[in-house]
Design an enzyme around this catalytic site. Structure first.
Site, mmCIF file in Angstrom:
data_model
loop_
_atom_site.group_PDB
_atom_site.id
_atom_site.type_symbol
_atom_site.label_atom_id
_atom_site.label_comp_id
_atom_site.label_asym_id
_atom_site.label_seq_id
_atom_site.Cartn_x
_atom_site.Cartn_y
_atom_site.Cartn_z
ATOM 1 N N SER A 1 -0.465 -15.236 31.457
ATOM 2 C CA SER A 1 -0.901 -16.367 30.640
ATOM 3 C C SER A 1 -2.358 -16.671 30.919
ATOM 4 O O SER A 1 -2.842 -16.476 32.032
ATOM 5 C CB SER A 1 -0.037 -17.596 30.951
ATOM 6 O OG SER A 1 -0.625 -18.764 30.431
ATOM 7 N N ARG B 1 1.837 5.514 -16.077
ATOM 8 C CA ARG B 1 1.175 5.203 -14.812
ATOM 9 C C ARG B 1 1.036 3.704 -14.731
ATOM 10 O O ARG B 1 0.423 3.085 -15.609
ATOM 11 C CB ARG B 1 -0.196 5.871 -14.690
ATOM 12 C CG ARG B 1 -0.798 5.709 -13.280
ATOM 13 C CD ARG B 1 -2.087 6.479 -13.103
ATOM 14 N NE ARG B 1 -1.932 7.862 -13.516
ATOM 15 C CZ ARG B 1 -2.956 8.670 -13.773
ATOM 16 N NH1 ARG B 1 -4.185 8.230 -13.671
ATOM 17 N NH2 ARG B 1 -2.742 9.918 -14.143
#
Length: 401
Positions: free
Chosen positions: A274, A314
């Protein structure tokens, strides 16, 4: 490539980076040129150094140039032709002939996905090994089973590990089905019209595709311009992996709570510290794996959304949304797979704490046993088919069933 805001991204290395995508597109173009020459369609000498015509310094300009035509292949072709023309004019004239942008981009995506899948498979194999050992070693390790956050009935940690292993095996099997996406070549509108015209007919056009696929090491099949199942299957398989890893991470996060203290992550190389509280030892791998499991499903959903938006021959945006989405999902899945393999390899199982918690949970945790078999002492095993379940899962892991 590395992502500061996705800790661990460096584990994916050069998978699906801009450089690897460009290299994959060039490989497709090279394989097509090779097929044209091999089948006698084009009388050319295929350049061996096609990939060397583009370098890292070209990537920023290619990224900017991609906007003009809406895809990254268009500026890449312009650059390749300009540099190839001076050394192999014939090959420059045949470069990309018969293909369309989607053919090259789709097949390049498949090549990049294949590399990611290989990495994930390797980590799944390591996870299967680690979990098989845990299931066997702890088949007699008693602990409190929990349902809806509360104590339920006694189980063994071996059974829990076998449950984790089942999820990994399911992911392995789904990835095996999805993990061989094919080449995608169909020409301008998915009909192979240009290849057929160039090569002298439909059969020759299909042969061109097959030869190109062989040079790329990909399965050959009919065009899938607007049928995107090859990509949605891969995306779904990636999420099945992260689902399985997320389950493991969640159980480790619960087990790592100080008040539970049944599972402990490896603290190698100062992991889990930490910035403000030196007393803490955070289960950081489990946290990052859970993060990936939470983030992955929306990416797969977006790939499905693109497939569902396919229109005409497409898609107008549905195709385009796949590219970065698949890149992000693939890299994050690779990262989570490596982190899970490392987590399992170093996981500490606090058997004494598991047994102590089980004892403290009595007599309540024995309520079901007493209601079914009144008068039987609670220290008698109430483990059902635990051994048989573990054996069955281990046999599946070994491929014997």
């Amino acid at each position: 490539m590395s992502d500061l805001l996705w800790p661990g991204d460096h584990r994916a290395g050069d998978l699906f980076t801009d450089a690897s995508v460009v290299a994959a597109m060039i490989r497709v173009e090279h394989a097509w040129l090779t097929a044209l020459a091999e089948l006698g369609v084009a009388g050319i000498t295929v350049p061996d150094d096609l990939a060397e015509l583009v370098g890292p310094d070209d990537l920023p300009a290619l990224a900017v140039g991609a906007e003009s035509g809406g895809n990254p292949l268009i500026p890449l072709l312009k650059l390749l032709r300009s540099r190839l023309r001076g050394r192999n004019t014939a090959a420059a004239g045949w470069l990309h002939k018969g293909l369309t942008s989607q053919d090259v981009v789709d097949t390049a995506l498949v090549l990049c996905l294949r590399d990611a899948i290989a990495r994930i498979r390797a980590d799944l194999l390591a996870q299967v090994g680690a979990l098989s050992r845990l299931a066997e070693e702890h088949r007699e390790t008693r602990m409190a089973g929990r349902t809806l956050t509360q104590h339920a009935i006694p189980i063994t940690f071996g059974l829990k590990a076998a449950g984790w292993l089942t999820g990994i095996l399911d992911a392995r099997d789904q990835l095996a089905v999805a993990g061989k996406p094919p080449i995608q070549i169909g020409g301008a509108a998915g009909s192979l019209a240009a290849p057929a015209a160039l090569a002298g007919g439909p059969a020759r056009a299909r042969e061109l595709v097959a030869v190109t696929a062989r040079h790329l090491g990909l399965p050959a099949r009919e065009p899938w311009h607007t049928s995107r199942a090859p990509l949605t299957r891969v995306a779904d398989a990636f999420v099945t992996c992260t689902d399985a890893w997320g389950k493991i991470a969640n159980d480790v996060l619960v087990g790592a709570r100080p008040e539970v203290h049944e599972l402990i992550e490896s603290t190698a190389a100062g992991r889990g510290g930490s910035s403000a509280m030196p007393n803490k030892q955070n289960p950081v791998h489990a946290v990052l794996i859970k993060r990936a499991a939470l983030a992955a499903p929306p990416f797969a959903a977006l790939v499905h959304a693109g497939a569902a938006a396919a229109v005409d021959e497409r898609p107008d945006g549905g195709w385009h949304v796949e590219w970065a989405t698949l890149r992000t999902l693939a890299r994050r899945t690779v990262v989570a797979g490596a982190q899970t393999a490392e987590l399992l390899a170093g996981l500490r199982v606090e058997t004494g704490k598991m047994l102590a918690t089980l004892h403290e949970a009595r007599p309540g945790i024995d309520a079901e046993q007493q209601s079914i078999t009144p008068g039987v002492a609670p220290d008698q095993p109430y483990l059902g088919a635990t051994d048989e379940i573990i054996d069955a899962v281990l046999a599946r892991a070994k491929g014997t069933v």
